[in-house]
Write a protein that holds these residues in place. Sequence first.
Motif, short mmCIF file in Angstrom:
data_model
loop_
_atom_site.label_atom_id
_atom_site.label_comp_id
_atom_site.label_asym_id
_atom_site.label_seq_id
_atom_site.Cartn_x
_atom_site.Cartn_y
_atom_site.Cartn_z
N ALA A 9 40.15 56.68 45.85
CA ALA A 9 39.01 56.23 46.65
C ALA A 9 37.95 57.34 46.75
O ALA A 9 36.74 57.07 46.64
N GLU A 10 38.39 58.57 46.95
CA GLU A 10 37.44 59.69 47.01
C GLU A 10 36.77 59.91 45.66
O GLU A 10 35.57 60.18 45.57
N PHE A 11 37.56 59.79 44.60
CA PHE A 11 37.04 59.92 43.25
C PHE A 11 35.95 58.88 42.99
O PHE A 11 34.88 59.19 42.44
N MET A 12 36.19 57.64 43.40
CA MET A 12 35.23 56.57 43.14
C MET A 12 33.93 56.74 43.90
O MET A 12 32.89 56.22 43.50
N GLN A 13 33.97 57.47 45.02
CA GLN A 13 32.73 57.74 45.76
C GLN A 13 31.75 58.56 44.94
O GLN A 13 30.54 58.51 45.15
N ALA A 14 32.28 59.36 44.00
CA ALA A 14 31.43 60.21 43.19
C ALA A 14 31.30 59.74 41.75
O ALA A 14 30.49 60.27 40.99
N VAL A 28 35.08 50.03 38.90
CA VAL A 28 36.42 50.46 39.29
C VAL A 28 37.36 50.55 38.09
O VAL A 28 38.21 51.44 38.03
N GLN A 29 37.21 49.67 37.12
CA GLN A 29 38.12 49.69 35.98
C GLN A 29 37.87 50.90 35.07
O GLN A 29 38.81 51.51 34.57
N HIS A 30 36.59 51.22 34.85
CA HIS A 30 36.28 52.42 34.08
C HIS A 30 36.67 53.67 34.88
O HIS A 30 37.12 54.67 34.31
N GLY A 31 36.50 53.61 36.20
CA GLY A 31 36.92 54.73 37.04
C GLY A 31 38.42 54.96 36.95
O GLY A 31 38.89 56.09 36.86
N TRP A 32 39.19 53.86 36.97
CA TRP A 32 40.64 53.96 36.84
C TRP A 32 41.01 54.59 35.49
O TRP A 32 41.88 55.47 35.42
N ASN A 34 52.95 57.43 39.94
CA ASN A 34 52.66 58.76 40.49
C ASN A 34 51.45 58.70 41.41
O ASN A 34 51.43 59.30 42.49
N ILE A 35 50.43 57.94 41.02
CA ILE A 35 49.21 57.81 41.84
C ILE A 35 49.53 57.12 43.16
O ILE A 35 49.03 57.53 44.22
N VAL A 36 50.34 56.08 43.13
CA VAL A 36 50.72 55.38 44.36
C VAL A 36 51.51 56.32 45.28
O VAL A 36 51.27 56.36 46.50
N TYR A 37 52.43 57.10 44.71
CA TYR A 37 53.18 58.07 45.51
C TYR A 37 52.22 59.05 46.19
O TYR A 37 52.32 59.30 47.40
N ASN A 38 51.28 59.60 45.41
CA ASN A 38 50.34 60.58 45.98
C ASN A 38 49.49 59.95 47.09
O ASN A 38 49.18 60.61 48.09
N GLU A 39 49.11 58.69 46.90
CA GLU A 39 48.30 58.01 47.92
C GLU A 39 49.08 57.87 49.22
O GLU A 39 48.54 58.12 50.31
N LEU A 40 50.33 57.47 49.13
CA LEU A 40 51.15 57.33 50.33
C LEU A 40 51.32 58.66 51.04
O LEU A 40 51.24 58.74 52.27
N PHE A 95 44.77 48.33 47.11
CA PHE A 95 45.64 49.24 47.86
C PHE A 95 45.03 50.63 47.96
O PHE A 95 45.03 51.25 49.03
N LEU A 96 44.48 51.13 46.86
CA LEU A 96 43.96 52.49 46.83
C LEU A 96 42.59 52.62 47.49
O LEU A 96 42.29 53.66 48.07
N LEU A 97 41.79 51.58 47.42
CA LEU A 97 40.39 51.68 47.89
C LEU A 97 40.22 51.27 49.35
O LEU A 97 39.19 51.56 49.94
N GLU A 98 41.22 50.57 49.91
CA GLU A 98 41.12 50.13 51.31
C GLU A 98 42.23 50.78 52.12
O GLU A 98 43.36 50.30 52.13
N PRO A 99 41.92 51.87 52.80
CA PRO A 99 42.97 52.67 53.46
C PRO A 99 43.75 51.93 54.53
O PRO A 99 44.88 52.29 54.83
N ASN A 100 43.18 50.89 55.11
CA ASN A 100 43.86 50.17 56.19
C ASN A 100 44.47 48.85 55.74
O ASN A 100 44.86 48.04 56.57
N ILE A 101 44.56 48.65 54.44
CA ILE A 101 44.99 47.35 53.94
C ILE A 101 46.45 47.06 54.32
O ILE A 101 46.83 45.89 54.48
N LEU A 102 47.29 48.07 54.47
CA LEU A 102 48.68 47.83 54.83
C LEU A 102 48.82 47.31 56.25
O LEU A 102 49.79 46.65 56.58
#
Length: 413
Positions: A145-150, A155-159, A303-309, A404-411
């Motif tokens: 999410a922070e990466f996409m701000q810059a 989103v797909q090319h960003g991923w 790995n990215i999902v783990y780091n996000e959590l 999941f990654l872009l919406e911090p309160n989605i859970l």
Amino acid sequence: MGNGLVKVITGARRCGKSFLLFTLFEDYLHGKGVDDDHIIEAVLDDMAYSDLRDPERLYAYITSRITARDEQYYVLLDEVQYAISDTEMHGDEPPQLYEVLNGLLRMRNVDVYVTGSNSKMLSTDVMTQFRGRGDEVRVRPLSFAEFMQAYDGDVQHGWAEYVVFGGMPLTLSMRTDEQKSRYLESLFSETYLKDIVARNRLRKSQELDDLVNVLASSIGALSNPSKIKATFSSVLHSLISVNTITQYIGYLEDAFIIEEACRYNVKGRRYIGSPKKYYFEDVGLRNARLGFRQVEQTHIMENIVYNELRMRGFNVDVGVVEQRGYRDGMPFRRQLEIDFVANLGSQRYYIQSAYQLPDMEKTAQEKASLLGVDDSFQKIVLVRDIIKPTRDDHGILTMSVYDFLLEPNILQA
């Protein structure tokens, strides 16, 4: 600010700790009207401050700058592990630096902030030595999410960019893939590994290099020092011991390069000692270590999902669900894995990182372990496709990893 604790800002080298402290926080202090002569700073990994790596000189310098007892001062120290000698690092007595910081804490008009890149000295030892007077602030590489701000793109090319080059902040200012690749490869070998070799007085670095490659090649796979030793023996023809592998893994964790996730028996409510999983703090650094030759989307996404959590503050384990039954009249028992059991206070989530669900068979495979959990906590399957979140008849939620990654309160939704 002003809570009577030393603020310990920890994280890997070059992940943004210094920028947080000396740019963002200093700008904040200036905005509050704090003058430069009330901000006392020392960047201890800079040769310009090399004299201050001696704790006594550091303390003398700081106290000489505190000239008014009734005015507030802010002490900002960068990479404080440089003020701990090799002898102190490996000795039984607490490093003298801790005495310096404790001395500053006793001054009511001084607020102390330090950064460092060694978790043993800062996360563990500082909290022990300060007896509750240390307050850790963990800084990690940029989240997606922070990466996409810059990032200037969708989103797909960003991923596609993020799964290759990760979230080390400086890569976002680089124009070409070649620049990013060279930077990450150099950062790993010339900064991280050299720091570990020097700090721990290793006489040979080849085994450490080989271990990093083995761990980088097996993210998302269960492993332990004994299995790694077997790989060293069969593939590298090395006689490295299990104790040395365990020690080196500890060094990599101390340097914030990797983290371990333990296995947790969900029904039995107990931890399983071994094997474990190891994830990299930044997937770009992991890819660089392997020369960008093994960018497996499924493992990288996990790995990215783990780091996000972890970035969101969750404690994260690998879930194990034991299944018993009969097949063809014969009893059977098998263990099913839940990628992540994420806990934060009273919250718990069971999460599968599935990447894609191309057919019913794959869908059933990914959900089997979740169906074996009989509590009421939320169960989630993440896929890389762009889809609307949907729940099945068992209450299992399937959603896009982007949401999941872009919406911090989605859970909590």
